[in-house]
Scaffold this active site. Structure first.
Site, short mmCIF file in Angstrom:
data_model
loop_
_atom_site.label_atom_id
_atom_site.label_comp_id
_atom_site.label_asym_id
_atom_site.label_seq_id
_atom_site.Cartn_x
_atom_site.Cartn_y
_atom_site.Cartn_z
N SER A 26 62.84 10.79 -56.45
CA SER A 26 62.26 11.30 -55.21
C SER A 26 63.39 11.77 -54.30
O SER A 26 64.50 12.01 -54.77
CB SER A 26 61.40 10.22 -54.55
OG SER A 26 60.60 10.79 -53.53
N ASN A 27 63.13 11.91 -53.01
CA ASN A 27 64.19 12.32 -52.08
C ASN A 27 63.92 11.72 -50.71
O ASN A 27 62.93 11.02 -50.51
CB ASN A 27 64.28 13.86 -52.03
CG ASN A 27 62.99 14.48 -51.56
OD1 ASN A 27 62.58 14.30 -50.43
ND2 ASN A 27 62.33 15.19 -52.46
#
Ligand code: CTP
Length: 229
Positions: A26-27
Site C-alpha cells: 500500500s502507500n
C-alpha cells in the site's frame, strides 16, 4: 453548466494489493485531501460520490454524500467507470497502487529463505483508461477530469507530463517534500495546471480551504470551455 448541474466523483486514499492472507502493498495516502474535496463538492454539486480505499473510519463519519469503499486498484477502476456520466467531474485524489503481486498466495508466506523475490505486475492507469473511454465515442464528451501529482523532485515537469499523458483538464501538483504538504497532515500546498495553460499557486492552507479553491478553478475551466465552444 455549473457544478450544481454536475455529478462530482472524487476518489481518495490508498489502495491495497494483497501478497498473502496477512500482508499487502500500500502507500502513505491518508485520504484527507479526497475527503476535503468531497466535503466541498457536496455543498456545490448536484450529486457527490466519494470512492475511497482503506482509510480511518473516523474520517468518513457523518457524511451526507454517498461513499463507496474499495480495496484494490482494479476495484477502484471498476467503481470509477461505473459512476461516469457525460456531466461528471472526476477528481482523482486517490493514490492507487501502480503494481500488484502477480498472484496472491493462498497461505501465509513463511520466512524459509534468506531472499524473497516478489513478482509484481502493473495495474491499469485509471485516468488513462477514463481518457481512452472518453475519446472512444459519444457519451462522455462533457466529462471533466482532474488528477493529482504527488512528487518529490523535478515536480513541475512531472506534473505537466501527467496533465498531457493522462489527457487531463487539470492537475494539482502536491510537492510532498515541502513542510505542510505531507500525507497525514490537514494542510497542503498545491500548484494547479490546466489544459488551457493556466498555472495557479495555492499557498499553504487547510485541505478543506484548498478543496474549495480547486473547485473554483474547475468551475472557471468549465465556464471557459462553454464560452469557447
Ligand atoms: N492514477 C490513476 N491510476 C493509477 C495511478 C495513478 O488514475 N494506476 C492517478 C492518481 O489518482 C493521480 C494521478 O494519476 O490523480 C497521478 O498519480 P501519481 O501516483 O502521482 O502518478 P503515476 O501516474 O502513478 O506515476 P508515477 O507513480 O510514476 O509518478
Amino acid at each position: 453548466m455549473s457544478l450544481t448541474d454536475r455529478k462530482l466523483v472524487v476518489t481518495g486514499g490508498p489502495t491495497r494489493e494483497w501478497i498473502d492472507p496477512v500482508r499487502y502493498i500500500s502507500n502513505a495516502s491518508s485520504g484527507r485531501m479526497g475527503v476535503a474535496l468531497a466535503d466541498a463538492a457536496s455543498h456545490r454539486a448536484g450529486e457527490t460520490v466519494f470512492i475511497h480505499g482503506p482509510m480511518e473510519a473516523a474520517l468518513l463519519e457523518g457524511k451526507t454524500y454517498r461513499t463507496v469503499g474499495v480495496e484494490s486498484t482494479m476495484e477502484l477502476l471498476d467503481a470509477v467507470m461505473s459512476e461516469l456520466t457525460g456531466s461528471t467531474v472526476l477528481i482523482m485524489a486517490a493514490a492507487p497502487s501502480d503494481y500488484r503481486p502477480a498472484g496472491k498466495s493462498a497461505t501465509k508466506i513463511k520466512k524459509d529463505d534468506d531472499r524473497l523475490v516478489l513478482e509484481l505486475v502493473k495495474n491499469p492507469d485509471i485516468l488513462k483508461t477514463v481518457a481512452a473511454r472518453k475519446s472512444a465515442g459519444p457519451g462522455l464528451e462533457g466529462l471533466f477530469t482532474a488528477g493529482f501529482a504527488a512528487e518529490t523532485h523535478d515536480v513541475e515537469n512531472y506534473a505537466r507530463g501527467k496533465l498531457r499523458d493522462k489527457n487531463l483538464d487539470m492537475i494539482c501538483l502536491n510537492d510532498v517534500g515541502r513542510p505542510g504538504a505531507g500525507f497525514a497532515v490537514d494542510t497542503n500546498i498545491i500548484t494547479v495546471f490546466t489544459r488551457r495553460g493556466a498555472r495557479v499557486e495555492l499557498a499553504l492552507a487547510s485541505k478543506r480551504a484548498l478543496a474549495d479553491k480547486i473547485l473554483d478553478l474547475v468551475e472557471e475551466e468549465i465556464a471557459a470551455y462553454t464560452h469557447s465552444s
